[in-house]
Design a protein around this motif. Structure first.
Motif, PDB file in Angstrom:
ATOM      1  N   ALA A  24       0.870  -1.177   0.000  1.00 10.46           N
ATOM      2  CA  ALA A  24       0.000   0.000   0.000  1.00 10.46           C
ATOM      3  C   ALA A  24       0.906   1.226   0.000  1.00 10.46           C
ATOM      4  CB  ALA A  24      -0.893   0.001   1.243  1.00 10.46           C
ATOM      5  N   TRP A  25       0.392   2.363  -0.485  1.00 13.68           N
ATOM      6  CA  TRP A  25       1.172   3.591  -0.452  1.00 13.68           C
ATOM      7  C   TRP A  25       0.232   4.774  -0.542  1.00 13.68           C
ATOM      8  CZ3 TRP A  25       2.040   7.425  -4.252  1.00 13.68           C
ATOM      9  CH2 TRP A  25       1.432   7.187  -5.488  1.00 13.68           C
ATOM     10  N   GLY A  26       0.731   5.960  -0.200  1.00 11.15           N
ATOM     11  CA  GLY A  26      -0.098   7.147  -0.272  1.00 11.15           C
ATOM     12  C   GLY A  26       0.717   8.408  -0.073  1.00 11.15           C
ATOM     13  N   VAL A  27       0.027   9.542  -0.201  1.00 12.81           N
ATOM     14  CA  VAL A  27       0.640  10.856  -0.073  1.00 12.81           C
ATOM     15  C   VAL A  27      -0.224  11.704   0.846  1.00 12.81           C
ATOM     16  CG1 VAL A  27       1.365  12.945  -1.319  1.00 12.81           C
ATOM     17  CG2 VAL A  27       1.501  10.702  -2.444  1.00 12.81           C
ATOM     18  N   ASP A  28       0.428  12.420   1.765  1.00  8.19           N
ATOM     19  CA  ASP A  28      -0.254  13.359   2.648  1.00  8.19           C
ATOM     20  C   ASP A  28       0.411  14.719   2.477  1.00  8.19           C
ATOM     21  OD1 ASP A  28      -1.834  11.289   3.869  1.00  8.19           O
ATOM     22  OD2 ASP A  28      -0.072  10.746   5.042  1.00  8.19           O
ATOM     23  N   ASN A  29      -0.404  15.750   2.246  1.00 18.05           N
ATOM     24  CA  ASN A  29       0.130  17.100   2.075  1.00 18.05           C
ATOM     25  C   ASN A  29      -0.395  18.057   3.134  1.00 18.05           C
ATOM     26  OD1 ASN A  29       1.720  16.856  -0.369  1.00 18.05           O
ATOM     27  ND2 ASN A  29      -0.211  16.460  -1.389  1.00 18.05           N
ATOM     28  N   ASP A  30      -0.804  17.546   4.271  1.00 13.59           N
ATOM     29  CA  ASP A  30      -1.437  18.381   5.284  1.00 13.59           C
ATOM     30  C   ASP A  30      -0.471  18.866   6.355  1.00 13.59           C
ATOM     31  OD1 ASP A  30      -0.987  15.962   6.432  1.00 13.59           O
ATOM     32  OD2 ASP A  30      -2.974  15.723   7.281  1.00 13.59           O
ATOM     33  N   THR A  31       0.828  18.782   6.124  1.00 11.23           N
ATOM     34  CA  THR A  31       1.814  19.097   7.151  1.00 11.23           C
ATOM     35  C   THR A  31       2.637  20.336   6.830  1.00 11.23           C
ATOM     36  OG1 THR A  31       3.467  17.740   6.058  1.00 11.23           O
ATOM     37  CG2 THR A  31       2.083  16.645   7.704  1.00 11.23           C
ATOM     38  N   GLY A  32       2.318  21.052   5.767  1.00 12.14           N
ATOM     39  CA  GLY A  32       3.178  22.135   5.328  1.00 12.14           C
ATOM     40  C   GLY A  32       4.284  21.614   4.429  1.00 12.14           C
ATOM     41  N   GLY A  33       4.385  20.320   4.332  1.00  7.08           N
ATOM     42  CA  GLY A  33       5.340  19.645   3.460  1.00  7.08           C
ATOM     43  C   GLY A  33       4.606  18.507   2.775  1.00  7.08           C
ATOM     44  N   THR A  34       5.357  17.548   2.310  1.00  2.00           N
ATOM     45  CA  THR A  34       4.761  16.371   1.681  1.00  2.00           C
ATOM     46  C   THR A  34       5.293  15.133   2.378  1.00  2.00           C
ATOM     47  OG1 THR A  34       4.638  17.496  -0.449  1.00  2.00           O
ATOM     48  CG2 THR A  34       4.505  15.091  -0.489  1.00  2.00           C
ATOM     49  N   ARG A  35       4.372  14.226   2.719  1.00  2.00           N
ATOM     50  CA  ARG A  35       4.735  12.922   3.281  1.00  2.00           C
ATOM     51  C   ARG A  35       4.270  11.872   2.289  1.00  2.00           C
ATOM     52  NH1 ARG A  35       2.060  14.255   8.479  1.00  2.00           N
ATOM     53  NH2 ARG A  35       0.397  13.077   7.534  1.00  2.00           N
TER      54      ARG A  35
END
Length: 143
Positions: free
Chosen positions: A119-130
């Protein structure tokens, strides 16, 4: 009826300079820290290379003195690698990222991550990118 609590995750974190020369060190750290068997470790190495390279090429972390953070979380049945960078660089006016064509030598990193990760994903809710990806700890886990 069993009331056993789920096993706690073990978390490790390291920071790397966002320069291509450090991608190998990031990959080696992830594989060594994970303790995964050979096949799963090879998948984790490829995934870490792709995500670290993207942080070096496509994020604000690539500015002079920039860095990204690797977080490795070991669960009972999987290992999650997370790359946290300083967020995307602006794309020039009128330009949008395009998928790679057959003749191009780059542009397939996230497709490889998707192919090798459980599984994989992207989170952009931190002021950066995870960007995170998970590898099973055993080939038949969850199959």
């Amino acid at each position: 009826m069993s009331t056993a609590a789920p096993a706690l995750a073990v978390v490790h974190t390291a920071v790397f300079a966002a320069v291509p020369a450090q991608v190998g060190s990031a990959r080696a750290w992830a594989v060594t820290t994970s303790g995964l068997p050979d096949d799963a470790a090879a998948d984790l190495a490829l995934i870490t290379s792709e995500l670290a390279t993207n942080a070096c090429r496509h994020s604000c972390s690539a500015r002079p003195g920039g860095a990204y953070t690797l977080t490795l979380t070991r669960h009972e049945d999987r290992v999650r690698i997370t790359v946290t960078d300083a967020g995307p660089r602006a794309v020039g006016a009128g330009r949008r990222p395009q998928p790679a064509t057959g003749a191009e030598e780059s542009g397939r990193g996230l497709a490889l991550v998707a192919a090798f990760a459980h599984a994989w994903g992207v989170d952009n809710d931190t002021g950066g990118t995870r960007v995170w990806a998970e590898v099973r700890t055993a080939p038949d886990a969850g199959a």
